[in-house]
Design a protein around this motif. Structure first.
Motif, PDB file in Angstrom:
ATOM      1  N   MET A  60      32.800  45.152  27.167  1.00  0.00           N
ATOM      2  CA  MET A  60      32.531  46.375  27.933  1.00  0.00           C
ATOM      3  C   MET A  60      31.897  47.451  27.059  1.00  0.00           C
ATOM      4  O   MET A  60      32.044  47.440  25.834  1.00  0.00           O
ATOM      5  CB  MET A  60      33.843  46.940  28.502  1.00  0.00           C
ATOM      6  CG  MET A  60      34.549  46.025  29.470  1.00  0.00           C
ATOM      7  SD  MET A  60      36.109  46.767  30.004  1.00  0.00           S
ATOM      8  CE  MET A  60      36.914  45.324  30.724  1.00  0.00           C
TER       9      MET A  60
ATOM     10  N   SER B 224      33.632  52.067  29.918  1.00  0.00           N
ATOM     11  CA  SER B 224      34.479  51.108  30.623  1.00  0.00           C
ATOM     12  C   SER B 224      35.738  50.788  29.825  1.00  0.00           C
ATOM     13  O   SER B 224      36.820  50.641  30.395  1.00  0.00           O
ATOM     14  CB  SER B 224      33.705  49.826  30.929  1.00  0.00           C
ATOM     15  OG  SER B 224      32.757  50.060  31.941  1.00  0.00           O
ATOM     16  N   LYS B 225      35.609  50.669  28.505  1.00  0.00           N
ATOM     17  CA  LYS B 225      36.799  50.427  27.684  1.00  0.00           C
ATOM     18  C   LYS B 225      37.817  51.542  27.869  1.00  0.00           C
ATOM     19  O   LYS B 225      39.017  51.302  28.024  1.00  0.00           O
ATOM     20  CB  LYS B 225      36.411  50.333  26.194  1.00  0.00           C
ATOM     21  CG  LYS B 225      35.813  49.003  25.794  1.00  0.00           C
ATOM     22  CD  LYS B 225      35.428  49.022  24.324  1.00  0.00           C
ATOM     23  CE  LYS B 225      34.821  47.679  23.927  1.00  0.00           C
ATOM     24  NZ  LYS B 225      34.191  47.727  22.608  1.00  0.00           N
TER      25      LYS B 225
ATOM     26  N   PHE C  11      39.153  51.481  31.489  1.00  0.00           N
ATOM     27  CA  PHE C  11      39.934  50.253  31.687  1.00  0.00           C
ATOM     28  C   PHE C  11      41.311  50.385  31.040  1.00  0.00           C
ATOM     29  O   PHE C  11      42.331  50.062  31.648  1.00  0.00           O
ATOM     30  CB  PHE C  11      39.183  49.063  31.092  1.00  0.00           C
ATOM     31  CG  PHE C  11      39.854  47.749  31.321  1.00  0.00           C
ATOM     32  CD1 PHE C  11      39.560  46.988  32.441  1.00  0.00           C
ATOM     33  CD2 PHE C  11      40.792  47.264  30.425  1.00  0.00           C
ATOM     34  CE1 PHE C  11      40.189  45.775  32.668  1.00  0.00           C
ATOM     35  CE2 PHE C  11      41.436  46.060  30.648  1.00  0.00           C
ATOM     36  CZ  PHE C  11      41.123  45.307  31.765  1.00  0.00           C
TER      37      PHE C  11
ATOM     38  N   SER D 207      26.860  57.538  32.598  1.00  0.00           N
ATOM     39  CA  SER D 207      26.871  56.433  31.629  1.00  0.00           C
ATOM     40  C   SER D 207      25.886  56.710  30.496  1.00  0.00           C
ATOM     41  O   SER D 207      25.306  55.797  29.913  1.00  0.00           O
ATOM     42  CB  SER D 207      26.497  55.128  32.338  1.00  0.00           C
ATOM     43  OG  SER D 207      25.252  55.275  33.007  1.00  0.00           O
TER      44      SER D 207
ATOM     45  N   TYR E  93      25.785  47.993  32.059  1.00  0.00           N
ATOM     46  CA  TYR E  93      26.712  49.134  32.018  1.00  0.00           C
ATOM     47  C   TYR E  93      25.993  50.479  32.172  1.00  0.00           C
ATOM     48  O   TYR E  93      26.588  51.520  31.912  1.00  0.00           O
ATOM     49  CB  TYR E  93      27.533  49.108  30.723  1.00  0.00           C
ATOM     50  CG  TYR E  93      28.559  47.997  30.726  1.00  0.00           C
ATOM     51  CD1 TYR E  93      29.739  48.136  31.447  1.00  0.00           C
ATOM     52  CD2 TYR E  93      28.336  46.803  30.059  1.00  0.00           C
ATOM     53  CE1 TYR E  93      30.680  47.118  31.492  1.00  0.00           C
ATOM     54  CE2 TYR E  93      29.268  45.774  30.096  1.00  0.00           C
ATOM     55  CZ  TYR E  93      30.430  45.941  30.814  1.00  0.00           C
ATOM     56  OH  TYR E  93      31.352  44.929  30.860  1.00  0.00           O
TER      57      TYR E  93
ATOM     58  N   CYS F 226      32.552  50.631  35.522  1.00  0.00           N
ATOM     59  CA  CYS F 226      33.925  50.788  35.019  1.00  0.00           C
ATOM     60  C   CYS F 226      34.942  50.501  36.124  1.00  0.00           C
ATOM     61  O   CYS F 226      35.961  49.833  35.902  1.00  0.00           O
ATOM     62  CB  CYS F 226      34.053  52.219  34.502  1.00  0.00           C
ATOM     63  SG  CYS F 226      35.689  52.769  34.119  1.00  0.00           S
TER      64      CYS F 226
ATOM     65  N   GLU G 180      35.238  46.753  36.740  1.00  0.00           N
ATOM     66  CA  GLU G 180      36.043  46.062  35.723  1.00  0.00           C
ATOM     67  C   GLU G 180      37.534  46.202  36.040  1.00  0.00           C
ATOM     68  O   GLU G 180      38.297  45.245  35.935  1.00  0.00           O
ATOM     69  CB  GLU G 180      35.760  46.647  34.329  1.00  0.00           C
ATOM     70  CG  GLU G 180      34.323  46.520  33.856  1.00  0.00           C
ATOM     71  CD  GLU G 180      33.964  45.108  33.426  1.00  0.00           C
ATOM     72  OE1 GLU G 180      34.741  44.174  33.690  1.00  0.00           O
ATOM     73  OE2 GLU G 180      32.890  44.931  32.836  1.00  0.00           O
TER      74      GLU G 180
END
Lengths: 85, 207
Positions: free
Chosen positions: B55, B59-60, B63, B93, B119, B125, B128
């Motif tokens: 990711m 997103s990390k 998430f 993003s 991404y 995000c 995910e």
């Protein structure tokens, strides 16, 4: 050829962010997709870019990738035969 | 269901290399950069989801904060939960957009990465998170200049009042070159904190 296989394993782990996989865990004949390394469709596109960028090989038909990316062994053989850099 | 009956069940903050759940410190690593910090936080939280490393940073961040709040709810449940996701930020993003732009700026060295390109939308995000927690629910990602507690409050209340969702995971997930910040809270019929604009602002500004 063994150097190329080693190089491919390193590149795959680094470029595809396979954080939990070590080089010696990838056997030359392991499947890269499905039950093997578990790569996905985005990974396949990354490998196509890698062939172009690092070895000067342009795949015009993405379906070709299905055969070429079967394993490290198959990939290394294909690259050795077709590389332009 | 009246809007004033809704509660904030739990909330999570990730910023300044610290992870907090309901203001309790879960993890901190004050020395490292974001990449090192988020990887260590992932391991500390026992997240166990290898796709995490593929990711982008936004997103990390989203998430991990979501996983801390949702894992206790979804991990032992066979039936998918109707938990909506309503996220927001100011940088969209942009961090990944820049990375993609750098890869296409030189026509002589034009190798855009598919894994980066996917991404270049902030709502990836949400996808995910939905995949991991098997959410087939409503989701939205809004871009605001600043954290907008009133909008998030009204939107979450509306989703629950109109029975579009049973609970709503709301908040702010922002990530740019110099800084990052995650603040998520779960709006529910259960909990002890009143769900109103003032409480949301209070939780958000208590860092």
């Amino acid at each position: 050829m063994s150097d190329l296989k080693q190089e491919l394993k390193e590149k795959i782990i680094t470029q595809l962010n396979l954080e939990d996989i070590a080089i010696d865990e990838i056997a030359d004949n392991d499947s890269l997709f499905g039950d093997g390394l578990g790569l996905d469709s985005i990974d396949a596109l990354e490998l196509i870019v890698m062939l172009d960028k690092d070895y000067g090989i342009k795949l015009t038909d993405p379906k070709e990738g299905k055969k070429i990316f079967e394993s490290i062994e198959v990939m290394a053989n294909y690259i050795a035969q077709h590389r332009t850099k | 269901m009246k809007a004033q009956d809704l509660k904030i069940k739990e909330y999570c903050r990730i910023s300044n290399n610290r992870v907090l759940l309901n203001a309790q410190l879960l993890f901190e690593d004050l020395g490292g950069d974001f990449t090192t910090f988020i990887k260590m936080a992932y391991k500390k939280m026992d997240t166990n989801y290898p796709k995490f490393f593929k990711m982008d940073d936004l997103s990390k961040l989203g998430f991990l904060a979501s996983d801390i709040l949702l894992k206790p709810i979804t991990q032992d449940s066979e039936k998918p939960k109707n938990i909506a996701l309503v996220f927001s930020n100011s940088a969209s993003s942009l961090k990944t957009d820049r990375k993609h732009q750098e890869s296409i700026v030189d026509k002589e060295n034009y190798f855009p990465s598919p894994a980066v390109f996917v991404y270049t939308l902030p709502n990836i995000c949400l996808g995910e998170i939905s995949i991991k927690h098997r959410l087939y629910s409503e989701n939205s990602f809004f871009i605001f200049n600043h954290f907008n507690a009133g909008y998030l409050h009204d939107y979450a209340s509306s989703l629950i009042k109109t029975e579009k969702a049973d609970e709503v995971l709301c908040g702010w997930i922002n990530c740019d070159v110099e800084d990052y910040e995650a603040f998520l809270y779960l709006v529910s019929t259960e909990g002890s904190i009143a769900h109103n604009k003032e409480e949301i602002i209070k939780l958000y500004t208590t860092k």
